[in-house]
Motif scaffolding. Structure first.
Motif, PDB file in Angstrom:
ATOM      1  N   GLU A  16      23.569  62.930  97.918  1.00  0.00           N
ATOM      2  CA  GLU A  16      22.328  63.478  98.434  1.00  0.00           C
ATOM      3  C   GLU A  16      22.340  64.992  98.263  1.00  0.00           C
ATOM      4  O   GLU A  16      23.314  65.646  98.621  1.00  0.00           O
ATOM      5  CB  GLU A  16      22.194  63.150  99.927  1.00  0.00           C
ATOM      6  CG  GLU A  16      22.295  61.690 100.238  1.00  0.00           C
ATOM      7  CD  GLU A  16      20.930  61.030 100.316  1.00  0.00           C
ATOM      8  OE1 GLU A  16      19.934  61.705 100.020  1.00  0.00           O
ATOM      9  OE2 GLU A  16      20.880  59.837 100.676  1.00  0.00           O
ATOM     10  N   HIS A  17      21.257  65.514  97.733  1.00  0.00           N
ATOM     11  CA  HIS A  17      21.087  66.964  97.685  1.00  0.00           C
ATOM     12  C   HIS A  17      19.954  67.335  98.615  1.00  0.00           C
ATOM     13  O   HIS A  17      19.266  66.475  99.155  1.00  0.00           O
ATOM     14  CB  HIS A  17      20.766  67.404  96.260  1.00  0.00           C
ATOM     15  CG  HIS A  17      21.960  67.432  95.363  1.00  0.00           C
ATOM     16  ND1 HIS A  17      22.671  68.550  95.098  1.00  0.00           N
ATOM     17  CD2 HIS A  17      22.567  66.438  94.672  1.00  0.00           C
ATOM     18  CE1 HIS A  17      23.660  68.280  94.275  1.00  0.00           C
ATOM     19  NE2 HIS A  17      23.634  66.988  93.998  1.00  0.00           N
ATOM     20  N   GLU A  18      19.758  68.625  98.758  1.00  0.00           N
ATOM     21  CA  GLU A  18      18.679  69.076  99.628  1.00  0.00           C
ATOM     22  C   GLU A  18      17.412  69.375  98.854  1.00  0.00           C
ATOM     23  O   GLU A  18      16.365  69.602  99.420  1.00  0.00           O
ATOM     24  CB  GLU A  18      19.113  70.321 100.409  1.00  0.00           C
ATOM     25  CG  GLU A  18      20.201  70.039 101.401  1.00  0.00           C
ATOM     26  CD  GLU A  18      19.895  68.832 102.260  1.00  0.00           C
ATOM     27  OE1 GLU A  18      18.773  68.749 102.784  1.00  0.00           O
ATOM     28  OE2 GLU A  18      20.773  67.951 102.384  1.00  0.00           O
ATOM     29  N   ASP A  19      17.549  69.446  97.555  1.00  0.00           N
ATOM     30  CA  ASP A  19      16.376  69.746  96.750  1.00  0.00           C
ATOM     31  C   ASP A  19      16.442  68.871  95.498  1.00  0.00           C
ATOM     32  O   ASP A  19      17.402  68.122  95.314  1.00  0.00           O
ATOM     33  CB  ASP A  19      16.364  71.241  96.391  1.00  0.00           C
ATOM     34  CG  ASP A  19      14.950  71.729  96.119  1.00  0.00           C
ATOM     35  OD1 ASP A  19      14.109  70.881  95.765  1.00  0.00           O
ATOM     36  OD2 ASP A  19      14.708  72.930  96.269  1.00  0.00           O
ATOM     37  N   ASP A  63      13.836  63.196  93.609  1.00  0.00           N
ATOM     38  CA  ASP A  63      13.880  62.686  94.977  1.00  0.00           C
ATOM     39  C   ASP A  63      15.148  63.195  95.689  1.00  0.00           C
ATOM     40  O   ASP A  63      15.502  62.700  96.757  1.00  0.00           O
ATOM     41  CB  ASP A  63      13.789  61.166  95.032  1.00  0.00           C
ATOM     42  CG  ASP A  63      14.978  60.476  94.389  1.00  0.00           C
ATOM     43  OD1 ASP A  63      15.897  61.174  93.931  1.00  0.00           O
ATOM     44  OD2 ASP A  63      14.986  59.238  94.323  1.00  0.00           O
ATOM     45  N   ALA A  64      15.814  64.188  95.062  1.00  0.00           N
ATOM     46  CA  ALA A  64      16.989  64.853  95.629  1.00  0.00           C
ATOM     47  C   ALA A  64      18.220  63.966  95.655  1.00  0.00           C
ATOM     48  O   ALA A  64      19.103  64.142  96.466  1.00  0.00           O
ATOM     49  CB  ALA A  64      16.709  65.404  97.030  1.00  0.00           C
ATOM     50  N   ARG A  65      18.245  63.023  94.775  1.00  0.00           N
ATOM     51  CA  ARG A  65      19.369  62.102  94.757  1.00  0.00           C
ATOM     52  C   ARG A  65      19.998  62.026  93.377  1.00  0.00           C
ATOM     53  O   ARG A  65      19.297  62.102  92.382  1.00  0.00           O
ATOM     54  CB  ARG A  65      18.886  60.708  95.119  1.00  0.00           C
ATOM     55  CG  ARG A  65      19.519  60.223  96.391  1.00  0.00           C
ATOM     56  CD  ARG A  65      19.041  58.875  96.748  1.00  0.00           C
ATOM     57  NE  ARG A  65      18.852  58.868  98.182  1.00  0.00           N
ATOM     58  CZ  ARG A  65      17.861  58.280  98.801  1.00  0.00           C
ATOM     59  NH1 ARG A  65      16.975  57.607  98.116  1.00  0.00           N
ATOM     60  NH2 ARG A  65      17.762  58.334 100.096  1.00  0.00           N
TER      61      ARG A  65
END
Lengths: 392, 746
Positions: free
Chosen positions: A350-353, A306-308
């Motif tokens: 938070e990431h983007e992917d 979920d990019a987290r």
């Protein structure tokens, strides 16, 4: 000509500012790679410097690299060394817990007929740093796995014995003697069962004299005794769906954390496997990675698609939750008064992917790194307030 | 002359009868104002008046003169009469003197005889008393034989003082001894009577009275009396206990009232008569001490007995296991309470009604708890039934079973609400106006507020949410729960929040006269509504998650088990994609029964054309990027990154709203995200990639209708295809027209 690294980084920065994630920025430093990546490891034997290793994943195999990232905490700067890994795309990378120069990679090579094959090797990082040109790494030990499965999931160094390592393939756990350039097969454990089950990953149990090797297969956890090859203990149906990763608590010898496709993160006391002692679903998609902080095991790091990346508290089951132990110990009044964190998320990145890997630094208990598929490494600090709450 | 000038006296001056009459002024006025004729008339009148006055004066003088003459005559006559009276008084004085001297003479002669007579009469009475003494033993004996104890005691008491006084004289010693033996016998007789269990209260009272008169120690008697009473009451209690299991509560209370309680009252009443009230006549100082002692003794006795009785009643009430008939219970309790109130006059220090009300409150609480238990069981039953109904026929007659979904929900809500209402009706019997204890503030407070409202209704609603949440709690994720049940329960909670909670609470408040604004301790409607809402949300999230994971599982298996490097050129859409679309459609129809889309459908269609247009353009560009894909990786990475830069971040699992579209969007997001993750774990050949291309195109054709924002589906599918391109050794895409044909073929 390829885009220069600097240019690429500046793109990332634009992106970063555009998305307005300046708040988290105070706590973290970004490092961008030019390739997708899903292999991250902390340099475990290095206890002075904060160092992480990244392996890239690119089907154009000569492009693959290994990055050694060193984080200077005082100045919040990064120093990186890049090595070629032209043998193939790296799916898994592990650092030796004993020798700083040894790493193990599991990689996919594509031959001329466009056929893929998985390989694994132990590589040597050079002692001297050479900034002038990018080197290829010397292979220390080769493994011959051909007959024991087609897919290699991981190669795990023994936690204390430098001459031992274990490979997990899709249906075998193989124990090797890695003292020589050609690894000697010591023991094979085959996975048996109906409908062709497969291993997902594996890990040494750092307790019990390191005689146990835990594996994840489908929804189950199976741990083998490496002296006999017999099943030592297992947790059946630990997760509702595929189990992705596990981690042993260094400070509590019967505790193991697991995570999986059902989005759950669970901690088990494996003497009592009927139900987990801790169970949460704070991620909204698969959880790919779970790590106990080696020093303060109430801190649990999880990475998800979920990019987290979530830093959660598992204080209720941590070794520092010593309510029951301290009752007779009056001298430790202060610790009794200490507020225990409540379980649940404390901090997130938070990431983007999708994020497939997150690792604690073995040198500094308050620093962790997370790597997202788009090739971004985030080195983050535990929030100061949280740090004080745990230390004081 | 001054006065007539004053203006206010002017009229007086002119008044002919007034004191200040001024004839000159009067005349002047007369002459001035009147005609001659008038003056003449006036004069005549005045002359006439003067004559009348004159004659009147003459008559008065004459009359008064006559009266004076008569008075003089009377005075003269009185003078002569007084003279005569004086002579007669002198004569009377002489006679009185002679009478006095005579009487003196007589009294001196009679003096001696009188002394003798008084002596004689003294001797006579002494003799009489002696005779009584001598006769006393015999009399006593006869009285004893006649069982006329009271007379005997009377007699003895009569002689007692003398006997005490002269007891040491030899002649009286015999008598005294005799008397004492008889008396001893008398006492034993009386005591026997006293201890006789069959004796009536009156007899008892009599014997105690007599014994007291005989100076028996009152304390001893008192305790003896109580022991005796105790014995009898204990028997009653034992009897009650034996009966308690066989009889129903009304009979039991009746039995207690008529047996034990009335006996107790009798005992207490006679005790009062005997020991407390009668002592008033005797010596006051002792009396008070004793009275206190007696009262204390009696109190402890009563309290002791009552406690045992209360225990029995409490046990009996506790024994009433099942709900039974509340009316009967209330009737019995009412009777019990009334009787206790009556009892209250008996004992000063303890308020039995209070203990009684506690028992009643307990009974009320118990009743509420049992009701709650029954409600919970009923709810659990309906859940199980629903679960069975949902699991069994689903595969055979999918359409039929799904038609029932709304009905099922309605019937579930209806039964729950009706059940609760029934329970309220049943419990309202407790506070009917003709029920005595219902008037007590203590009872009303505890029963209405603590037991019924909080303990039953609020507790039950919390139970509903807790049960609902239990189904999706982290630790007990039961894979066998049919997902539809979650959806149904979620809607159930939502519906409850939207009215039924309010309805039930206001019903309760109305029936039990609770004013929710008065007390801050009451759980408010809002609190419950919030938990309901939260549970509904939690269930819905969980439903989305489960369904998403189910489809995910299917997708993952389908991607994992295939060898994407050695696959043939795609000719069809993979079966699993069709299955995904079918499943989505079935979920869609299921959800549609419970969640209507409020107006979003039109909005959706109105701007969908625009959206489709724009996305298809961007998609076209996007595709062209891949088709002109060169092995310089970086470009595509960059392109996808830049693309991301301008698209919103997608929360894979954001909170679901209570609408069909939101639910389906949630499921689709999870599923497609999974698809992407699976693709990233594989390496594709050209044909493998093209298969994915076909699959995603197929999904795009069929999934957009389920979601609010088509962009989202497009974006996720693009990401999947993009990932596949990255993982492809020879990334060449198929002609879009061919893809279209394959997808249309099915």
């Amino acid at each position: 000509m390829e885009l220069s690294f600097v240019e690429y980084i500046s793109y990332k920065h634009i992106f970063w500012i555009f998305c307005g994630y300046t708040m988290e920025n105070e706590n973290s430093v970004i490092y961008g790679l030019e390739f997708q990546a899903r292999a991250l490891s902390a340099q475990l034997a290095e206890t002075e410097k904060i160092r992480f290793l990244i392996g890239t994943q690119s089907l154009k195999q000569v492009n693959n690299q290994i990055h050694l990232v060193e984080f200077d905490e005082e100045n919040s700067t990064l120093k990186t060394t890049v090595y070629h890994h032209s043998d193939g795309e790296i799916w898994k990378l592990n650092a030796s817990p004993i020798d700083t120069s040894k790493i193990a990679t599991c990689y996919n090579t594509v031959n001329r007929e466009n056929l893929c094959s998985m390989k694994t090797a132990i590589l040597k990082l050079p002692d001297t740093e050479n900034y002038d040109h990018i080197e290829n790494l010397e292979i220390l030990t080769k493994f011959n796995i051909d007959s024991l499965g087609t897919d290699i999931k991981t190669t795990e160094f023994h936690p204390s014995d430098a001459s031992k390592a274990a490979c997990v393939t899709d249906n075998h756990v193989i124990l090797w003697d890695i003292s020589n350039t050609e690894a000697q097969n010591v023991l094979n454990i085959a996975l048996e069962g109906k409908s062709n089950p497969k291993f997902t990953t594996g890990k040494w149990n750092p307790h019990q004299n390191c005689n146990q090797f835990a594996t994840a297969t489908e929804t189950h956890l199976k741990t083998y005794d490496v002296r006999t090859g017999q099943l030592a203990w297992n947790i059946d149906s630990a997760h509702g769906q595929l189990m992705r990763d596990m981690d042993f608590n260094l400070n509590k010898q019967y505790h193991i954390a697991t995570c999986g496709d059902d989005g759950f993160v669970k901690i088990w006391d494996f003497r009592q496997t009927s139900s987990p002692i801790y169970s949460r679903t704070d991620h909204s998609h698969w959880v790919w990675c779970v790590r106990f902080n080696p020093f303060h095991d109430q801190l649990l790091l999880t990475a998800s698609s979920d990019a987290r990346v979530l830093l959660s508290s598992a204080a209720s089951v941590s070794s520092e939750n010593n309510q029951d132990v301290n009752i007779h110990d009056d001298s430790l009044d202060s610790s009794e008064n200490k507020q225990i964190l409540s379980d649940g998320p404390l901090q997130w990145c938070e990431h983007e992917d999708s994020v497939y890997c997150a690792e604690w630094s073995p040198a500094e208990p308050w620093i962790f790194a997370s790597l997202s598929y788009d090739g971004r490494l985030l080195i983050s600090r535990v929030k100061r307030s949280l740090k004080y709450q745990i230390m004081l | 002359m001054d006065q007539p000038k004053m203006s206010d006296k002017t009229s007086n001056v002119l008044d002919i009868n007034g004191q200040n009459f001024d004839p000159n002024l009067y005349l002047e006025k007369l002459f001035k104002e009147n005609t001659l004729r008038q003056i003449m008339d006036q004069e005549n009148e005045i002359v006439k008046d003067t004559q009348t006055l004159h004659s009147d004066m003459q008559t008065l003088v004459y009359e008064n003169y006559n009266k004076f003459i008569t008075a003089t005559d009377t005075v003269r006559k009185m003078k002569t009469d007084f003279k005569k009276m004086e002579d007669e008084m002198d004569l009377l004085a002489q006679n009185m003197e002679s009478i006095t001297s005579f009487s003196q003479q007589i009294s001196s002669t009679l003096q001696e005889t009188r002394e003798q007579i008084s002596k004689l009469s003294g001797v006579h009475s002494l003799l009489k008393r002696l005779q009584f003494l001598f006769k006393l033993p015999a009399t006593l004996k006869t009285r004893m034989e006649e069982a006329n104890y009271s007379q005997a005691v009377q007699d003895y008491l009569h002689a007692q003082k003398v006997l005490q006084h002269y007891g040491n004289m030899p002649s009286f010693q015999g008598i005294k001894a005799d008397c004492e033996t008889i008396l001893q016998e008398l006492k034993t007789q009386l005591r026997n009577q006293f201890n006789n269990p069959d004796a009536s209260a009156k007899q008892l009272a009599e014997s105690v009275d007599l014994l007291l008169q005989l100076d028996e120690p009152a304390k001893e008697l008192c305790s003896e009396f109580l022991t005796c009473a105790e014995k009898r009451l204990s028997e009653q209690l034992v009897m009650l206990r034996d009966q308690s299991e066989q009889r129903d509560i009304t009979e039991f209370v009746d039995l207690g009232c008529s047996g034990f309680l009335s006996d107790l009252c009798l005992v207490v009443a006679s005790f009062h008569d005997m020991f407390i009230n009668r002592m008033n006549t005797d010596n006051i100082e002792n009396n008070e001490i004793f009275e206190n002692f007696a009262a204390v003794e009696l109190n402890t006795f009563i309290v002791n007995k009552m406690q045992k009785y209360f225990e029995l009643v409490q046990n009996k009430v506790d024994l009433e296991q099942d709900i039974g008939d509340t009316t009967i219970l209330v009737k019995a309790l009412d009777r019990f309470y009334r009787r206790l109130q009556a009892m209250n006059t008996l004992c000063r220090d303890t308020d039995f009604a209070k203990t009684g009300i506690e028992i009643v409150i307990n009974a009320g609480r118990k009743q509420c708890k049992t009701h709650l238990q029954v409600l919970k069981m009923h709810f659990a039953d309906s859940l199980t039934k629903m679960r069975q109904a949902l699991t069994t026929p689903k595969l055979i007659t999918q359409d039929d079973s799904s038609v029932n979904l709304n009905e099922m929900l309605m019937s579930l809500i209806l039964t729950v609400v009706e059940k609760v209402k029934g329970v309220l009706q049943d419990l309202v019997v407790f506070i009917q106006p003709d029920v005595n204890f219902a008037q007590r503030e203590l009872f009303r407070d505890s029963f209405c507020v603590d037991n019924v409202r909080e303990g039953l209704i609020v507790c039950f609603m919390h139970h509903l949410t807790a049960t609902a949440r239990g189904l999706c709690s982290n630790n007990v994720s039961d894979p066998k729960i049919p997902p539809v049940l979650l959806l149904l329960l979620s809607k159930f909670c939502l519906d409850f929040q939207n009215g039924h909670v309010h309805y039930l609470l206001s019903q309760t408040d109305e029936l039990f006269n609770i004013n929710p604004k008065e007390s801050s301790a009451l759980t408010t409607e809002n609190e419950i509504n919030t938990t309901m809402q939260e549970s509904a949300q939690e269930l819905l999230n969980y439903y989305v998650r489960i369904q998403g994971l189910n489809i995910s599982q299917m997708l993952r298996k389908s991607v994992e088990t295939r060898d994407w490097l050695h696959t043939i050129e795609p000719r069809t859409v993979r079966a699993v994609m069709k299955r995904v679309v079918e499943d989505m459609a079935s979920i869609d129809s299921t959800v549609a029964q419970l969640y209507e889309d409020q107006g979003t459908a039109t909005e959706h269609s109105s701007d969908s054309s625009r959206k489709t247009h724009s996305i298809s353009v961007s998609r076209h560009q996007y595709r062209s990027n891949w088709s002109s894909y060169t092995p310089t990786h970086l470009d595509s990475t960059l392109v996808s990154n830049i693309h991301k830069l301008f698209s919103e971040r997608i929360e894979i699992f954001s909170t679901v709203e209570f609408s069909k579209v939101s639910i389906l969007t949630g499921i689709i997001k999870i599923s497609l995200k999974t698809f992407m993750e699976c693709v990233r774990l594989k390496t594709f050949s050209k044909y493998g990639l093209q298969q994915i291309q076909v699959d995603t195109h197929y999904l795009q054709l069929y999934l957009w209708r389920f979601v609010a924002d088509e962009n989202l589906v497009h974006f996720l599918l693009d990401e999947i295809l993009g990932s596949a391109v990255h993982r492809c050794l020879e990334p060449v895409l198929m002609e879009p027209s061919v893809v279209d044909i394959i997808c249309e073929r099915g």
